[in-house]
Design a protein around this motif. Structure first.
Motif, short mmCIF file in Angstrom:
data_model
loop_
_atom_site.label_atom_id
_atom_site.label_comp_id
_atom_site.label_asym_id
_atom_site.label_seq_id
_atom_site.Cartn_x
_atom_site.Cartn_y
_atom_site.Cartn_z
N THR A 163 91.36 5.71 23.24
CA THR A 163 90.91 6.64 22.20
C THR A 163 90.50 7.99 22.79
O THR A 163 89.71 8.04 23.73
N ILE A 164 91.04 9.05 22.24
CA ILE A 164 90.61 10.40 22.58
C ILE A 164 89.89 10.93 21.34
O ILE A 164 90.53 11.31 20.35
N ALA A 165 88.57 10.96 21.39
CA ALA A 165 87.77 11.26 20.20
C ALA A 165 86.77 12.39 20.40
O ALA A 165 86.03 12.73 19.48
N GLY A 166 86.73 12.98 21.58
CA GLY A 166 85.76 14.03 21.85
C GLY A 166 86.09 14.78 23.12
O GLY A 166 87.16 14.58 23.72
N ASP A 167 85.18 15.65 23.55
CA ASP A 167 85.40 16.43 24.76
C ASP A 167 85.41 15.54 26.00
O ASP A 167 86.14 15.81 26.96
N PHE A 168 84.59 14.49 26.00
CA PHE A 168 84.56 13.54 27.10
C PHE A 168 84.73 12.14 26.53
O PHE A 168 83.97 11.73 25.68
N ASN A 169 85.71 11.44 27.02
CA ASN A 169 86.05 10.11 26.51
C ASN A 169 85.73 9.08 27.59
O ASN A 169 84.58 8.68 27.72
N LEU A 170 86.70 8.62 28.36
CA LEU A 170 86.37 7.72 29.46
C LEU A 170 85.45 8.40 30.45
O LEU A 170 85.62 9.59 30.77
N ASN A 171 84.49 7.64 30.96
CA ASN A 171 83.50 8.23 31.84
C ASN A 171 83.27 7.31 33.04
O ASN A 171 84.10 7.22 33.92
N GLY A 172 82.14 6.60 33.07
CA GLY A 172 81.84 5.74 34.21
C GLY A 172 82.76 4.54 34.31
O GLY A 172 83.36 4.11 33.32
N ILE A 173 82.85 3.97 35.52
CA ILE A 173 83.71 2.81 35.74
C ILE A 173 83.09 1.93 36.82
O ILE A 173 82.46 2.41 37.76
N THR A 174 83.25 0.62 36.64
CA THR A 174 82.81 -0.36 37.62
C THR A 174 83.78 -1.54 37.56
O THR A 174 84.67 -1.55 36.72
#
Length: 304
Positions: A163-174
């Motif tokens: 989903t691309i729904a804003g200025d920042f979408n995917l962020n942190g990852i673990t």
């Protein structure tokens, strides 16, 4: 060599003294943090791509990597097996790899066109680094092996992670301990999601009971069955206890600014240091770049 003077420490019976706040250089503009061996931590600069190395026990530190012009450092992780720091390069579309011991460059990997991407955060598994892109519905996989850094691969995502729904979408990852499942934060959705790195398929982790704070999800860290989620503009870090199959979770721990004496100043990412969490303050409320002379720090708090 610039050294930061040791900071005040708190002492408790039977515990080694450790600072509550570790200063970073003024104007450093940090975003990502990683912990290496012992008390060593690393923080990257959004402003110029430099990497700072410090000591969580004494507060001393210095710039380890004086990056070439045009670089940016967002999230980063330490690959202990290979003595490497893997750095997401933000708008540059590059992933930079440095030696964690002396800061020497090991690799410069172009994964996406500059300006059309924002490489945000990194996790490292036994054989690869995975990088989020906040502007595109993909992850990038960079093989790590005895022969060094391999050619990057693009993982097309399906499901809610796409989903691309804003200025920042995917962020942190673990990642889980076996590396077979990735967990990502999606800022625009206000959610945390699982991703199958082999297929790109994703699913939302249902948060039962108290919800996450909408739109604030940033860096994340998996610690056993607890997923630590930094909620930047909410000035808090929450611990989500996950179900065994990772399909759901419940907020069981909350560290707020009030709990730690107003030390959070828009925190962004978190790293584990024994029974404590090291959280870097990005101070995004001041703008980017921040006003000249802005001070920055790392906050070190006990796990609840």
């Amino acid at each position: 060599m610039l050294l930061i003077a040791p900071v005040a420490v708190l002492t408790t019976a039977g515990a080694r003294p450790s600072p509550d706040s570790v200063p970073l250089p003024d104007d450093f503009a940090p975003e990502g943090i990683a912990v290496g061996t012992g008390d060593t931590f690393y923080v990257g600069s959004l402003a110029d791509g430099d990497i700072y190395r410090g000591d969580l026990r004494t507060g001393a530190g210095d710039v380890l990597v004086d990056a070439p012009p045009g670089r940016q450092a967002v999230g980063l992780k330490v690959d202990q097996r290979r003595h490497a720091i893997v750095v997401a390069g933000g708008v540059t579309g590059h992933v930079f790899v440095y030696d964690s011991r002396d800061g020497e460059p090991l690799a410069d990997v172009a994964v996406a066109p500059a300006g059309d991407t924002f490489l945000n955060d990194v996790t490292v598994t036994r054989d690869a680094a995975y990088v989020t892109d906040s502007l595109n519905p993909v992850l990038y996989r960079i093989p790590l092996g005895p022969g060094g850094v391999g050619a990057p691969e693009t993982i097309a995502l399906t499901g809610p992670a796409a989903t691309i729904a804003g200025d920042f979408n995917l962020n942190g990852i673990t990642a889980t301990a076996n590396g077979r499942t990735l967990i990502v934060a999606h800022s625009a959705l206000g959610a945390v999601l699982t991703v199958d790195p082999a297929t790109g398929a994703s699913a939302e982790i249902e948060i039962v009971g108290e919800p996450l704070t909408p739109g604030t999800q940033d860096g994340i860290l998996l610690d056993g069955r607890t997923l630590w989620v930094v909620e930047n503009f909410a000035n808090r870090v929450v611990g989500v206890t996950l179900s065994p199959d990772l399909s759901s979770g419940r907020i069981t721990d909350v560290i707020t600014d009030d709990d730690i004496g107003d030390l959070f100043r828009i925190p962004t990412t978190v790293a584990e240091h024994g029974n404590r969490l090291a959280v870097v303050n990005a101070r995004f409320d001041l703008g980017m770049p921040p006003p000249p002379g802005t001070d920055f720090d790392v906050v070190v708090v006990d796990k609840p």
